[in-house]
Design a protein around this motif. Structure first.
Motif, PDB file in Angstrom:
ATOM      1  N   PHE A 173      35.426  20.504  47.131  1.00 44.76           N
ATOM      2  CA  PHE A 173      34.870  19.429  47.971  1.00 44.76           C
ATOM      3  C   PHE A 173      35.424  18.077  47.521  1.00 44.76           C
ATOM      4  CE2 PHE A 173      31.702  16.063  48.472  1.00 44.76           C
ATOM      5  CZ  PHE A 173      31.195  16.234  49.751  1.00 44.76           C
ATOM      6  N   ARG A 174      35.457  17.876  46.209  1.00 41.36           N
ATOM      7  CA  ARG A 174      35.973  16.598  45.687  1.00 41.36           C
ATOM      8  C   ARG A 174      37.461  16.454  45.993  1.00 41.36           C
ATOM      9  NH1 ARG A 174      32.539  16.519  39.953  1.00 41.36           N
ATOM     10  NH2 ARG A 174      30.499  16.550  40.962  1.00 41.36           N
ATOM     11  N   ASP A 175      38.182  17.586  46.034  1.00 44.01           N
ATOM     12  CA  ASP A 175      39.594  17.556  46.457  1.00 44.01           C
ATOM     13  C   ASP A 175      39.675  17.154  47.927  1.00 44.01           C
ATOM     14  OD1 ASP A 175      40.373  18.500  44.030  1.00 44.01           O
ATOM     15  OD2 ASP A 175      40.648  20.581  44.689  1.00 44.01           O
ATOM     16  N   VAL A 195      18.505  23.261  47.730  1.00 43.71           N
ATOM     17  CA  VAL A 195      18.996  23.697  46.423  1.00 43.71           C
ATOM     18  C   VAL A 195      20.518  23.793  46.519  1.00 43.71           C
ATOM     19  CG1 VAL A 195      19.022  25.564  44.714  1.00 43.71           C
ATOM     20  CG2 VAL A 195      16.894  24.983  45.926  1.00 43.71           C
ATOM     21  N   LYS A 196      21.194  23.283  45.492  1.00 42.12           N
ATOM     22  CA  LYS A 196      22.651  23.222  45.533  1.00 42.12           C
ATOM     23  C   LYS A 196      23.232  23.276  44.135  1.00 42.12           C
ATOM     24  CE  LYS A 196      26.253  20.029  46.854  1.00 42.12           C
ATOM     25  NZ  LYS A 196      26.557  18.730  47.342  1.00 42.12           N
ATOM     26  N   PRO A 197      24.264  24.065  43.862  1.00 41.20           N
ATOM     27  CA  PRO A 197      24.866  25.110  44.695  1.00 41.20           C
ATOM     28  C   PRO A 197      23.868  26.216  45.062  1.00 41.20           C
ATOM     29  CG  PRO A 197      26.251  24.616  42.783  1.00 41.20           C
ATOM     30  CD  PRO A 197      24.941  23.941  42.560  1.00 41.20           C
ATOM     31  N   THR A 239      26.932  26.242  54.993  1.00 41.79           N
ATOM     32  CA  THR A 239      28.026  27.094  54.523  1.00 41.79           C
ATOM     33  C   THR A 239      29.311  26.888  55.319  1.00 41.79           C
ATOM     34  OG1 THR A 239      28.750  29.373  54.123  1.00 41.79           O
ATOM     35  CG2 THR A 239      27.188  29.057  55.937  1.00 41.79           C
ATOM     36  N   TYR A 240      30.430  26.879  54.582  1.00 39.22           N
ATOM     37  CA  TYR A 240      31.744  26.757  55.216  1.00 39.22           C
ATOM     38  C   TYR A 240      32.127  28.048  55.940  1.00 39.22           C
ATOM     39  CZ  TYR A 240      31.682  22.715  52.196  1.00 39.22           C
ATOM     40  OH  TYR A 240      31.302  21.543  51.588  1.00 39.22           O
ATOM     41  N   HIS A 241      31.342  29.116  55.731  1.00 42.38           N
ATOM     42  CA  HIS A 241      31.587  30.387  56.417  1.00 42.38           C
ATOM     43  C   HIS A 241      30.927  30.423  57.797  1.00 42.38           C
ATOM     44  CE1 HIS A 241      33.156  32.304  52.776  1.00 42.38           C
ATOM     45  NE2 HIS A 241      32.084  31.937  52.119  1.00 42.38           N
TER      46      HIS A 241
HETATM   47  C1  PBG Z   1      28.261  14.197  46.767  1.00 41.65           C
HETATM   48  C2  PBG Z   1      28.294  15.551  47.358  1.00 41.65           C
HETATM   49  C3  PBG Z   1      28.930  16.640  46.752  1.00 41.65           C
HETATM   50  C4  PBG Z   1      28.812  17.706  47.636  1.00 41.65           C
HETATM   51  C5  PBG Z   1      28.081  17.265  48.739  1.00 41.65           C
HETATM   52  N1  PBG Z   1      27.757  15.927  48.544  1.00 41.65           N
HETATM   53  C6  PBG Z   1      29.725  16.743  45.503  1.00 41.65           C
HETATM   54  C7  PBG Z   1      29.360  16.029  44.293  1.00 41.65           C
HETATM   55  O1  PBG Z   1      28.194  15.799  43.980  1.00 41.65           O
HETATM   56  O2  PBG Z   1      30.304  15.651  43.607  1.00 41.65           O
HETATM   57  C8  PBG Z   1      29.380  19.052  47.354  1.00 41.65           C
HETATM   58  C9  PBG Z   1      29.538  19.997  48.465  1.00 41.65           C
HETATM   59  C10 PBG Z   1      30.421  21.128  48.175  1.00 41.65           C
HETATM   60  O3  PBG Z   1      30.928  21.325  47.047  1.00 41.65           O
HETATM   61  O4  PBG Z   1      30.653  21.894  49.123  1.00 41.65           O
HETATM   62  N2  PBG Z   1      27.303  13.319  47.090  1.00 41.65           N
END
Ligand code: PBG
Length: 322
Positions: free
Chosen positions: A203-205, A246-248, A310-312
């Motif tokens: 995501f950051r990429d 909740v994430k991931p 989800t990207y799926h």
């Molecule tokens: C940042 C943010 C992130 C994601 C969603 N919003 C990444 C981070 O905290 O660096 C990640 C989503 C993903 O990895 O699919 N506010």
């Protein structure tokens, strides 16, 4: 033997009859990346099949998703480095890419549910979710920026605003600001238990939003903790969140279950970029069968999530798996 559990597995009809959880297109939220410029469709290298779209192509993509019955979208902007600053002012500037995208989607597809992301990182020259001062991420000062961003999203037509920044008190702050400005109907999906995770790499990429210095451990949660998620959830519920996220997802199924058992609000799970990349890479190499995708998504439902980012999302509908 009086008990033979295998009797309930002996045919497809019986297996379906006793299936406890189901996945439907209504559970799915599709995250989409946007970028400035016309006719843009650039694949994210570490996320095969996922693209950064210019607004015109974003509209095409959403149209094809709606036809499949996929109706909810979470938008994320890739912002040019030259537009970033310490205070993420690009995030609420009138006419900025992100706000134009929200408006265009709502104008063309009023029935689509548009979820917007509130956090400073895509627009911050420091690559952090808050204001950085002497290597410290300021909490209360950041709330003002998040508030401006949320208000701009609401004015542009967002249905649900999703603060992903993990600053303390931001749900209450944003809720109050929205209410005072006539946006009582706009929902808040809080990133309640967001962990400091290696799974956000792709995501950051995609957005070029990685921190320039340090990590996010002073605001995102320690992966070793679960009781702390209850504290975050109590605060978000009390501050007026409509959803707890909740994430991931996959490495935190226990947290999804924990929140589902302790709170009556709907639980969302974010099956993040790294989880997507992991499955896609293994499938591309022939190391895993594609059915691992559906199995993963079902696990979120089983743990207690109703909404799954989800990207799926599109591919499972295209393939007729859901
Ligand atoms: C940042 C943010 C992130 C994601 C969603 N919003 C990444 C981070 O905290 O660096 C990640 C989503 C993903 O990895 O699919 N506010």
């Amino acid at each position: 033997m009086l008990q033979r559990p295998r009797r309930n597995r002996k045919s497809a009809v019986i297996r379906d009859m006793i299936q406890e959880t189901h996945l439907s297109s209504s559970n799915l939220i599709f995250p989409l990346f946007i970028v400035d410029g016309e006719k843009q469709k650039v694949e994210v290298k570490s996320m095969p099949g996922i693209y950064r779209y210019g607004i015109d192509n974003l509209l095409h993509e959403i149209e094809s998703c709606l036809k499949l019955g996929l109706n909810s979208f979470d938008l994320f902007p890739a912002v040019e480095e030259s537009l970033k600053d310490k205070y993420a002012t690009e995030s609420y500037r009138e006419g900025t890419l992100y706000l134009r995208a929200i408006e265009a989607v709502k104008k063309n597809f009023p029935e689509a549910c548009v979820i917007t992301d509130v956090a400073m990182d895509p627009y911050s020259s420091d690559g952090h979710d808050g204001i950085v001062e002497n290597d410290e991420i300021l909490n209360d000062e950041t709330l003002a920026v998040l508030g401006k961003m949320a208000l701009a999203h609401a004015q542009s037509g967002a249905d649900i605003i999703a603060p992903s920044d993990m600053m303390d008190g931001r749900i209450g702050y944003i809720r109050e600001l929205l209410d005072q400005n006539g946006f009582k109907h706009v929902s808040l999906m809080s990133y309640t238990a967001k962990y400091a995770s290696a799974f956000y790499g792709p995501f950051r990429d995609a957005l070029g939003s990685a921190p320039k210095k340090g990590d996010k451990k002073t605001y995102q949660m320690n992966p070793a903790n679960s009781r702390e998620a209850l504290i975050e959830a109590q605060l978000d519920a009390a501050e007026g969140a409509d959803f707890l996220m909740v994430k991931p997802g996959l490495p935190y199924l226990d947290i999804i279950k924990l929140l589902n058992q302790n709170f009556d609000l709907p639980i969302a799970a974010y099956n993040v970029s790294g989880e997507y990349a992991m499955l896609k890479a293994a499938i591309a190499n022939g190391w895993l069968a594609e059915s691992a995708i559906l199995e993963t998504l079902l696990s979120f439902r089983r743990a207690g999530a109703t909404a799954i980012l989800t990207y799926h999302a599109k591919e499972v509908l295209e393939k007729g798996w859901v």
